[in-house]
Scaffold this motif. Structure first.
Motif, PDB file in Angstrom:
ATOM      1  N   ARG A 161       3.345  -0.811   5.284  1.00  0.00           N
ATOM      2  CA  ARG A 161       3.960  -1.167   4.009  1.00  0.00           C
ATOM      3  C   ARG A 161       3.617  -0.043   3.036  1.00  0.00           C
ATOM      4  NH1 ARG A 161       5.196  -6.364   2.097  1.00  0.00           N
ATOM      5  NH2 ARG A 161       5.708  -6.355  -0.113  1.00  0.00           N
ATOM      6  N   VAL A 162       4.641   0.557   2.408  1.00  0.00           N
ATOM      7  CA  VAL A 162       4.462   1.678   1.499  1.00  0.00           C
ATOM      8  C   VAL A 162       5.276   1.397   0.234  1.00  0.00           C
ATOM      9  CG1 VAL A 162       4.852   4.161   1.191  1.00  0.00           C
ATOM     10  CG2 VAL A 162       4.168   3.279   3.416  1.00  0.00           C
ATOM     11  N   GLY A 163       4.689   1.724  -0.922  1.00  0.00           N
ATOM     12  CA  GLY A 163       5.392   1.582  -2.178  1.00  0.00           C
ATOM     13  C   GLY A 163       6.075   2.880  -2.559  1.00  0.00           C
ATOM     14  N   LEU A 164       7.211   2.764  -3.228  1.00  0.00           N
ATOM     15  CA  LEU A 164       7.916   3.914  -3.792  1.00  0.00           C
ATOM     16  C   LEU A 164       8.027   3.669  -5.291  1.00  0.00           C
ATOM     17  CD1 LEU A 164      10.817   4.101  -1.163  1.00  0.00           C
ATOM     18  CD2 LEU A 164       8.734   5.494  -1.198  1.00  0.00           C
ATOM     19  N   HIS A 165       7.708   4.680  -6.096  1.00  0.00           N
ATOM     20  CA  HIS A 165       7.742   4.533  -7.560  1.00  0.00           C
ATOM     21  C   HIS A 165       8.515   5.697  -8.164  1.00  0.00           C
ATOM     22  CE1 HIS A 165       6.226   5.162 -11.696  1.00  0.00           C
ATOM     23  NE2 HIS A 165       6.376   3.857 -11.734  1.00  0.00           N
ATOM     24  N   ALA A 166       9.359   5.387  -9.147  1.00  0.00           N
ATOM     25  CA  ALA A 166      10.139   6.418  -9.834  1.00  0.00           C
ATOM     26  C   ALA A 166      10.085   6.160 -11.337  1.00  0.00           C
ATOM     27  CB  ALA A 166      11.579   6.409  -9.352  1.00  0.00           C
ATOM     28  N   PRO A 167      10.295   7.214 -12.134  1.00  0.00           N
ATOM     29  CA  PRO A 167      10.356   7.013 -13.584  1.00  0.00           C
ATOM     30  C   PRO A 167      11.553   6.134 -13.947  1.00  0.00           C
ATOM     31  CG  PRO A 167      10.517   9.365 -13.000  1.00  0.00           C
ATOM     32  CD  PRO A 167      10.468   8.575 -11.730  1.00  0.00           C
TER      33      PRO A 167
END
Length: 122
Positions: A115-121
């Motif tokens: 399980r991996v998170g992805l974050h963007a502005p």
């Protein structure tokens, strides 16, 4: 200590497969390295100073869907999520907009079961 995070390792069983997944998903190239006789890394691009990380295939490293959650920063979350299925991943948590302009995130399952998170502005 300036930042809490310095380095991360995402455990994988099949470094070739996992490297292709992340390169396809994120549109980047990872650098393959050996760490001793039993460990192989695929390093994410990063600048010094700053936090870096890698995929790690080594004895004792097992992918997991539970436990510590690493968030990878991306420029455009929708574009990355558009490549997720083609890369061999699965959407776990659809895009969430954070309050106060803190951006957006989603959780995905990678090709190895992490399980991996992805974050963007925003």
């Amino acid at each position: 200590m300036k930042n809490a995070l310095d380095w991360f390792e995402i455990p994988v069983r099949d470094i070739e497969h996992a490297q292709r997944f992340y390169e396809t998903l994120l549109g980047i190239e990872l650098k393959r390295e050996a760490m001793g006789p039993q460990a192989t890394l695929a390093v994410f691009p990063y600048e010094q100073p700053g936090a870096g990380g890698c995929l790690m295939q080594a004895p004792g490293m097992e992918p997991a869907a539970a436990g510590t959650l690493v968030y990878l920063g991306v420029a455009a979350l929708d574009a990355v999520l558009g490549r997720l299925e083609r890369a061999g991943g699965r959407l776990l948590t659809p895009k969430v907009t954070l309050p106060d302009g803190m951006g957006v995130f989603a959780h995905v399952q990678d090709s190895e079961g992490n399980r991996v998170g992805l974050h963007a502005p925003a």
